[in-house]
Scaffold this motif. Structure first.
Motif, PDB file in Angstrom:
ATOM      1  N   ALA A 138     -15.914 -28.358  10.217  1.00  0.00           N
ATOM      2  CA  ALA A 138     -16.792 -27.455  10.259  1.00  0.00           C
ATOM      3  C   ALA A 138     -17.398 -27.196  11.932  1.00  0.00           C
ATOM      4  O   ALA A 138     -17.817 -26.185  12.324  1.00  0.00           O
ATOM      5  CB  ALA A 138     -18.035 -27.459   9.397  1.00  0.00           C
ATOM      6  N   GLY A 139     -17.525 -28.341  12.592  1.00  0.00           N
ATOM      7  CA  GLY A 139     -18.090 -28.191  13.808  1.00  0.00           C
ATOM      8  C   GLY A 139     -17.367 -27.542  14.978  1.00  0.00           C
ATOM      9  O   GLY A 139     -17.442 -26.638  15.852  1.00  0.00           O
ATOM     10  N   TRP A 140     -15.831 -27.574  14.400  1.00  0.00           N
ATOM     11  CA  TRP A 140     -14.858 -26.818  15.434  1.00  0.00           C
ATOM     12  C   TRP A 140     -15.099 -25.328  14.999  1.00  0.00           C
ATOM     13  O   TRP A 140     -14.772 -24.272  15.919  1.00  0.00           O
ATOM     14  CB  TRP A 140     -13.439 -27.258  15.055  1.00  0.00           C
ATOM     15  CG  TRP A 140     -13.216 -28.550  15.663  1.00  0.00           C
ATOM     16  CD1 TRP A 140     -13.265 -29.741  14.806  1.00  0.00           C
ATOM     17  CD2 TRP A 140     -12.709 -28.819  16.965  1.00  0.00           C
ATOM     18  NE1 TRP A 140     -12.765 -30.812  15.984  1.00  0.00           N
ATOM     19  CE2 TRP A 140     -12.652 -30.332  17.009  1.00  0.00           C
ATOM     20  CE3 TRP A 140     -12.613 -28.051  18.091  1.00  0.00           C
ATOM     21  CZ2 TRP A 140     -12.243 -31.060  18.163  1.00  0.00           C
ATOM     22  CZ3 TRP A 140     -12.406 -28.793  19.404  1.00  0.00           C
ATOM     23  CH2 TRP A 140     -12.361 -30.272  19.411  1.00  0.00           C
ATOM     24  N   LEU A 141     -15.242 -25.018  13.858  1.00  0.00           N
ATOM     25  CA  LEU A 141     -15.440 -23.546  13.214  1.00  0.00           C
ATOM     26  C   LEU A 141     -16.843 -22.934  14.106  1.00  0.00           C
ATOM     27  O   LEU A 141     -16.462 -21.552  14.385  1.00  0.00           O
ATOM     28  CB  LEU A 141     -15.816 -23.514  11.858  1.00  0.00           C
ATOM     29  CG  LEU A 141     -15.456 -22.227  11.025  1.00  0.00           C
ATOM     30  CD1 LEU A 141     -13.790 -21.981  11.353  1.00  0.00           C
ATOM     31  CD2 LEU A 141     -15.712 -22.362   9.829  1.00  0.00           C
ATOM     32  N   VAL A 142     -17.715 -23.889  14.520  1.00  0.00           N
ATOM     33  CA  VAL A 142     -18.950 -23.287  15.133  1.00  0.00           C
ATOM     34  C   VAL A 142     -18.547 -22.724  16.795  1.00  0.00           C
ATOM     35  O   VAL A 142     -18.833 -21.548  16.821  1.00  0.00           O
ATOM     36  CB  VAL A 142     -20.022 -24.275  15.560  1.00  0.00           C
ATOM     37  CG1 VAL A 142     -21.153 -23.756  16.373  1.00  0.00           C
ATOM     38  CG2 VAL A 142     -20.534 -24.730  14.093  1.00  0.00           C
ATOM     39  N   LEU A 143     -17.533 -23.286  17.242  1.00  0.00           N
ATOM     40  CA  LEU A 143     -17.058 -22.647  18.619  1.00  0.00           C
ATOM     41  C   LEU A 143     -16.181 -21.580  18.406  1.00  0.00           C
ATOM     42  O   LEU A 143     -16.396 -20.718  19.207  1.00  0.00           O
ATOM     43  CB  LEU A 143     -15.977 -24.034  19.323  1.00  0.00           C
ATOM     44  CG  LEU A 143     -15.624 -23.585  20.577  1.00  0.00           C
ATOM     45  CD1 LEU A 143     -16.656 -23.339  21.506  1.00  0.00           C
ATOM     46  CD2 LEU A 143     -14.727 -24.768  21.065  1.00  0.00           C
ATOM     47  N   LEU A 144     -15.380 -21.397  17.493  1.00  0.00           N
ATOM     48  CA  LEU A 144     -14.461 -20.284  17.264  1.00  0.00           C
ATOM     49  C   LEU A 144     -15.438 -19.027  16.887  1.00  0.00           C
ATOM     50  O   LEU A 144     -14.958 -17.959  17.307  1.00  0.00           O
ATOM     51  CB  LEU A 144     -13.543 -20.540  16.251  1.00  0.00           C
ATOM     52  CG  LEU A 144     -12.261 -21.461  16.466  1.00  0.00           C
ATOM     53  CD1 LEU A 144     -11.683 -21.707  15.362  1.00  0.00           C
ATOM     54  CD2 LEU A 144     -11.652 -21.129  17.857  1.00  0.00           C
ATOM     55  N   TRP A 145     -16.217 -19.290  15.824  1.00  0.00           N
ATOM     56  CA  TRP A 145     -17.001 -18.280  15.343  1.00  0.00           C
ATOM     57  C   TRP A 145     -17.966 -17.821  16.609  1.00  0.00           C
ATOM     58  O   TRP A 145     -18.525 -16.741  16.666  1.00  0.00           O
ATOM     59  CB  TRP A 145     -18.059 -18.690  14.580  1.00  0.00           C
ATOM     60  CG  TRP A 145     -17.420 -18.421  12.989  1.00  0.00           C
ATOM     61  CD1 TRP A 145     -18.280 -18.290  11.710  1.00  0.00           C
ATOM     62  CD2 TRP A 145     -16.190 -18.543  12.411  1.00  0.00           C
ATOM     63  NE1 TRP A 145     -17.415 -18.019  10.575  1.00  0.00           N
ATOM     64  CE2 TRP A 145     -16.263 -18.218  10.999  1.00  0.00           C
ATOM     65  CE3 TRP A 145     -14.890 -18.533  13.308  1.00  0.00           C
ATOM     66  CZ2 TRP A 145     -14.872 -17.935  10.263  1.00  0.00           C
ATOM     67  CZ3 TRP A 145     -13.620 -18.548  12.220  1.00  0.00           C
ATOM     68  CH2 TRP A 145     -13.759 -18.344  11.019  1.00  0.00           C
ATOM     69  N   LEU A 146     -18.576 -18.610  17.449  1.00  0.00           N
ATOM     70  CA  LEU A 146     -19.207 -18.120  18.752  1.00  0.00           C
ATOM     71  C   LEU A 146     -18.523 -17.192  19.657  1.00  0.00           C
ATOM     72  O   LEU A 146     -19.149 -16.148  19.943  1.00  0.00           O
ATOM     73  CB  LEU A 146     -19.688 -19.444  19.461  1.00  0.00           C
ATOM     74  CG  LEU A 146     -20.810 -19.396  20.713  1.00  0.00           C
ATOM     75  CD1 LEU A 146     -21.968 -18.656  20.267  1.00  0.00           C
ATOM     76  CD2 LEU A 146     -20.975 -20.424  21.547  1.00  0.00           C
ATOM     77  N   VAL A 147     -17.411 -17.643  19.985  1.00  0.00           N
ATOM     78  CA  VAL A 147     -16.451 -16.679  20.797  1.00  0.00           C
ATOM     79  C   VAL A 147     -16.110 -15.446  20.248  1.00  0.00           C
ATOM     80  O   VAL A 147     -16.160 -14.403  20.589  1.00  0.00           O
ATOM     81  CB  VAL A 147     -15.141 -17.294  21.189  1.00  0.00           C
ATOM     82  CG1 VAL A 147     -14.387 -16.610  22.121  1.00  0.00           C
ATOM     83  CG2 VAL A 147     -15.471 -18.698  22.034  1.00  0.00           C
ATOM     84  N   GLY A 148     -16.077 -15.662  18.786  1.00  0.00           N
ATOM     85  CA  GLY A 148     -15.464 -14.244  18.092  1.00  0.00           C
ATOM     86  C   GLY A 148     -16.813 -13.454  17.949  1.00  0.00           C
ATOM     87  O   GLY A 148     -16.745 -12.019  17.920  1.00  0.00           O
ATOM     88  N   GLY A 149     -17.705 -13.972  17.837  1.00  0.00           N
ATOM     89  CA  GLY A 149     -19.109 -13.298  17.944  1.00  0.00           C
ATOM     90  C   GLY A 149     -19.550 -12.496  19.262  1.00  0.00           C
ATOM     91  O   GLY A 149     -19.875 -11.327  19.300  1.00  0.00           O
TER      92      GLY A 149
END
Length: 435
Positions: free
Chosen positions: A321-332
């Motif tokens: 899930a930690g990697w998802l935080v980074l991807l979701w941040l850029v997508g946001g």
């Protein structure tokens, strides 16, 4: 027809007394309370149902109940936002939503939860176009990108706090405490409505485009379909949401079951997207201000849509899930820029007296598309594991962006081609007549 032209009959520099930043921050605070309240309630219900063993259809059902009023009531709430005093609407909606949250805290059956979620969304269906249409009345046009960023920041902070609070409070206390706190939060919406000095709707026409702006007849005649560029932009956003929207249902199961994360971690993952929206609104506000014209803004919307879908698709590859935080941040961040560009196009092209209807129509199109995504997510989860479904939603969103790009670019080219002719017509209209 664009309402962002330099037509001398339409003031282009906002209220004569300058931008009203106090009211901007109050309206932003109201937006934050409304966003946090609705997202907190939705997240609490989704986590509660998932923890109780409910399947994807039950979770998607609650999300559908929370989205349907925004679609079905749009024709009514848009007109309410244009014709009823904004203070009255904000106070009444806040009081109603507070009462519904109290009822939600003590509801038990899934059917009752869905009904109350729908009633809560009825309040949002009123406050959303009311606040969106009020914002352009508060600032000069040159300050609108900054005001939009302030408004987006407030909304993002509300949504940012909601999933983290929901995950933490549900994990510690169950569903009742966060829903009761949510009910108390709606009192802030009532306070903001009472404190706002600028009011819109009813008999009031004060604002940055008041005075000699578009006539009531012109506003009454406004229709989204009569503006090809604006209609193409709304189509692009709504169609993309339909393609990628299933991830809102799938995400809960992907994070909790596939990645084996806690409810608190799920809240942080959801919050990372909203943190990106906040950052993107400020980073790209300057880009919006420097855009050559509305056609350039709409093309930027397309780019942001593509980046957003790409990041969602990449989310399927993460091992934790930690990697998802980074991807979701850029997508946001891309999502935040998209919001600023799209809102500026709406304000530029819609007459002030019709903005309540315009924002309600835009919201209905996007929410309606989201409903298709919710249905698809619930159905697909019944037969497939979450990880490949995250990839499918991202790819579906990218496919839709590619499909609508020719339509949007064609409308943008026509806009550019028509601009010199319209400008020449305005200049000829202002020349003295020879005798």
């Amino acid at each position: 027809m664009s309402f962002a032209t330099a037509d001398p009959a339409v003031p282009a520099d906002g209220p004569p007394d300058g931008s009203r930043w106090r009211d901007v921050y109050l309206a932003a605070g109201a937006r934050a309370v409304s966003s946090c309240g609705d997202f907190l309630a939705a997240t609490v219900l989704a986590l509660t149902l998932q923890s109780a063993g409910a399947g994807g259809l039950a979770v998607s059902g609650v999300l559908l109940a929370a989205a349907l009023p925004l679609v079905l009531l749009a024709p009514l709430t848009g007109r309410l936002a244009d014709r009823v005093d904004s203070r009255t609407l904000l106070v009444c909606a806040g009081a109603g939503q507070a009462a519904v949250c109290v009822a939600l805290a003590f509801a038990e059956s899934t059917a009752v939860l869905m009904l109350l979620a729908a009633l809560l969304a009825c309040g949002l269906a009123v406050t959303q176009p009311t606040l969106a249409a009020l914002l352009p009345e508060l600032v000069r046009r040159s300050d609108l990108p900054r005001a939009s960023a302030v408004n987006q920041t407030a909304s993002s902070v509300g949504i940012l706090l909601a999933p983290a609070l929901a995950g933490l409070l549900v994990g510690q206390f169950g569903a009742r405490i966060p829903l009761l706190l949510d009910a108390g939060g709606y009192l802030g919406l009532i306070a903001a409505g009472l404190l706002l000095r600028t009011r819109r709707g009813g008999r009031r026409t004060a604002g940055p485009t008041g005075g000699t702006g578009p006539t009531p007849a012109a506003a009454a005649a406004w229709r989204l379909r009569r503006d090809p560029l604006l209609a193409a932009m709304v189509l692009a956003v709504a169609a993309t949401v339909a393609g990628v929207g299933a991830v809102n249902v799938i995400e809960v199961f992907f994070v909790r079951e596939t990645l084996h994360a806690s409810t608190t971690t799920f809240g942080l993952v959801s919050a990372s997207w909203t943190a990106g929206v906040l950052i993107g609104a400020w980073l790209l506000a300057g880009t919006a201000r420097r855009a050559r014209d509305d056609a350039a803004l709409v093309r930027s919307v397309l780019v942001m849509l593509g980046v957003t879908c790409l990041l969602i698709g990449l989310g399927a590859t993460v091992p934790a899930a930690g990697w998802l935080v980074l991807l979701w941040l850029v997508g946001g961040i891309a999502n935040g820029g998209l919001n600023v560009f799209a809102n500026l196009v709406m304000v530029n092209r819609v007459p002030p007296q019709a903005r309540g209807r315009a924002f309600a129509a835009q919201g209905a199109a996007i929410q309606g598309a989201g409903i298709l995504g919710y249905l698809a997510g619930g159905i697909m989860l019944a037969g497939f594991p979450p990880r490949p479904l995250v990839a499918v939603t991202g790819l579906a969103g990218l496919a839709v962006v590619l499909a609508v790009t020719p339509v949007v670019l064609r409308a943008a080219r026509r806009e550019r081609a028509a601009a010199p002719e319209q400008s020449g017509a305005r200049e000829r209209a202002t020349l003295p007549t020879r005798t």
